[in-house]
Design a protein around this motif. Structure first.
Motif, PDB file in Angstrom:
ATOM      1  N   MET A   1       0.819  -1.186   0.000  1.00 40.90           N
ATOM      2  CA  MET A   1       0.000   0.000   0.000  1.00 40.90           C
ATOM      3  C   MET A   1       0.867   1.256   0.000  1.00 40.90           C
ATOM      4  O   MET A   1       0.522   2.238  -0.642  1.00 40.90           O
ATOM      5  N   ASN A   2       1.963   1.206   0.705  1.00 40.00           N
ATOM      6  CA  ASN A   2       2.871   2.346   0.771  1.00 40.00           C
ATOM      7  C   ASN A   2       3.446   2.658  -0.604  1.00 40.00           C
ATOM      8  O   ASN A   2       3.652   3.822  -0.946  1.00 40.00           O
ATOM      9  N   ASN A   3       3.693   1.614  -1.422  1.00 44.95           N
ATOM     10  CA  ASN A   3       4.221   1.802  -2.770  1.00 44.95           C
ATOM     11  C   ASN A   3       3.230   2.579  -3.639  1.00 44.95           C
ATOM     12  O   ASN A   3       3.623   3.447  -4.420  1.00 44.95           O
ATOM     13  N   ILE A   4       1.954   2.286  -3.507  1.00 40.99           N
ATOM     14  CA  ILE A   4       0.934   2.975  -4.294  1.00 40.99           C
ATOM     15  C   ILE A   4       0.869   4.444  -3.901  1.00 40.99           C
ATOM     16  O   ILE A   4       0.788   5.334  -4.750  1.00 40.99           O
ATOM     17  N   VAL A   5       0.934   4.725  -2.611  1.00 43.92           N
ATOM     18  CA  VAL A   5       0.902   6.112  -2.140  1.00 43.92           C
ATOM     19  C   VAL A   5       2.126   6.864  -2.659  1.00 43.92           C
ATOM     20  O   VAL A   5       2.010   8.013  -3.112  1.00 43.92           O
ATOM     21  N   ARG A   7       3.796   6.224  -5.385  1.00 42.84           N
ATOM     22  CA  ARG A   7       3.635   6.421  -6.828  1.00 42.84           C
ATOM     23  C   ARG A   7       2.663   7.562  -7.115  1.00 42.84           C
ATOM     24  O   ARG A   7       2.861   8.336  -8.047  1.00 42.84           O
ATOM     25  N   MET A   8       1.600   7.669  -6.313  1.00 42.17           N
ATOM     26  CA  MET A   8       0.634   8.741  -6.518  1.00 42.17           C
ATOM     27  C   MET A   8       1.241  10.110  -6.232  1.00 42.17           C
ATOM     28  O   MET A   8       0.869  11.095  -6.842  1.00 42.17           O
ATOM     29  N   GLN A   9       2.191  10.159  -5.305  1.00 42.15           N
ATOM     30  CA  GLN A   9       2.809  11.421  -4.932  1.00 42.15           C
ATOM     31  C   GLN A   9       4.050  11.745  -5.758  1.00 42.15           C
ATOM     32  O   GLN A   9       4.561  12.847  -5.683  1.00 42.15           O
ATOM     33  N   GLY A  10       4.515  10.780  -6.569  1.00 49.49           N
ATOM     34  CA  GLY A  10       5.719  10.989  -7.367  1.00 49.49           C
ATOM     35  C   GLY A  10       5.468  11.891  -8.565  1.00 49.49           C
ATOM     36  O   GLY A  10       4.342  12.305  -8.861  1.00 49.49           O
ATOM     37  N   ALA A  60      -6.991   7.527 -13.038  1.00 52.20           N
ATOM     38  CA  ALA A  60      -6.324   6.785 -11.965  1.00 52.20           C
ATOM     39  C   ALA A  60      -5.038   6.125 -12.451  1.00 52.20           C
ATOM     40  O   ALA A  60      -4.005   6.181 -11.774  1.00 52.20           O
ATOM     41  N   VAL A  61      -5.084   5.514 -13.611  1.00 50.45           N
ATOM     42  CA  VAL A  61      -3.892   4.837 -14.142  1.00 50.45           C
ATOM     43  C   VAL A  61      -2.825   5.863 -14.503  1.00 50.45           C
ATOM     44  O   VAL A  61      -1.637   5.646 -14.250  1.00 50.45           O
ATOM     45  N   SER A  62      -3.225   6.964 -15.080  1.00 45.24           N
ATOM     46  CA  SER A  62      -2.252   7.989 -15.461  1.00 45.24           C
ATOM     47  C   SER A  62      -1.576   8.604 -14.246  1.00 45.24           C
ATOM     48  O   SER A  62      -0.407   8.976 -14.307  1.00 45.24           O
ATOM     49  N   GLN A  63      -2.286   8.720 -13.155  1.00 38.71           N
ATOM     50  CA  GLN A  63      -1.701   9.312 -11.948  1.00 38.71           C
ATOM     51  C   GLN A  63      -0.656   8.397 -11.325  1.00 38.71           C
ATOM     52  O   GLN A  63       0.283   8.868 -10.689  1.00 38.71           O
ATOM     53  N   THR A  64      -0.757   7.092 -11.529  1.00 36.61           N
ATOM     54  CA  THR A  64       0.212   6.171 -10.916  1.00 36.61           C
ATOM     55  C   THR A  64       1.476   6.007 -11.747  1.00 36.61           C
ATOM     56  O   THR A  64       2.411   5.348 -11.293  1.00 36.61           O
ATOM     57  N   ALA A  65       1.520   6.576 -12.948  1.00 39.46           N
ATOM     58  CA  ALA A  65       2.753   6.517 -13.738  1.00 39.46           C
ATOM     59  C   ALA A  65       3.786   7.432 -13.094  1.00 39.46           C
ATOM     60  O   ALA A  65       3.484   8.540 -12.681  1.00 39.46           O
ATOM     61  N   VAL A  66       5.028   6.941 -13.015  1.00 40.21           N
ATOM     62  CA  VAL A  66       6.078   7.683 -12.324  1.00 40.21           C
ATOM     63  C   VAL A  66       7.228   7.950 -13.294  1.00 40.21           C
ATOM     64  O   VAL A  66       7.612   7.083 -14.066  1.00 40.21           O
ATOM     65  N   LEU A  67       7.761   9.149 -13.230  1.00 41.80           N
ATOM     66  CA  LEU A  67       8.928   9.516 -14.014  1.00 41.80           C
ATOM     67  C   LEU A  67      10.162   8.918 -13.351  1.00 41.80           C
ATOM     68  O   LEU A  67      10.475   9.238 -12.205  1.00 41.80           O
ATOM     69  N   ASN A  68      10.839   8.036 -14.070  1.00 39.03           N
ATOM     70  CA  ASN A  68      12.030   7.383 -13.537  1.00 39.03           C
ATOM     71  C   ASN A  68      13.262   8.099 -14.098  1.00 39.03           C
ATOM     72  O   ASN A  68      13.664   7.870 -15.216  1.00 39.03           O
ATOM     73  N   GLU A  69      13.848   8.954 -13.293  1.00 37.62           N
ATOM     74  CA  GLU A  69      14.971   9.758 -13.740  1.00 37.62           C
ATOM     75  C   GLU A  69      16.309   9.027 -13.607  1.00 37.62           C
ATOM     76  O   GLU A  69      17.328   9.543 -14.016  1.00 37.62           O
TER      77      GLU A  69
END
Length: 71
Positions: A1-5, A7-10, A60-69
């Protein structure tokens, strides 16, 4: 669950920000159709229901995408 949070904040990539905004717009249009005081044909309300689901999922799906720098 922490991983999802996390990702949402990333940081979200630009492409997925655009998709998220399109999804929110689709959901808003479907809400406007549902709340209209005019009796609309059944096909219009069915399409509005599909737009609401598609917009919600897209957002929802778009918000969980994370920019991996790191790459």
């Amino acid at each position: 669950m922490n991983n999802i949070v996390n990702r949402m904040q990333g940081t979200t990539p630009k492409f997925f920000k655009i998709l998220r905004n399109i999804g929110v717009t689709l959901a808003a249009v479907s809400a406007a159709v549902f709340t209209s005081p005019v009796n609309l044909p059944t096909i219009v309300t069915d399409i509005a229901g599909y737009l609401a689901v598609a917009g919600s999922v897209m957002g929802a799906v778009s918000q969980t995408a994370v920019l991996n720098e790191d790459e």
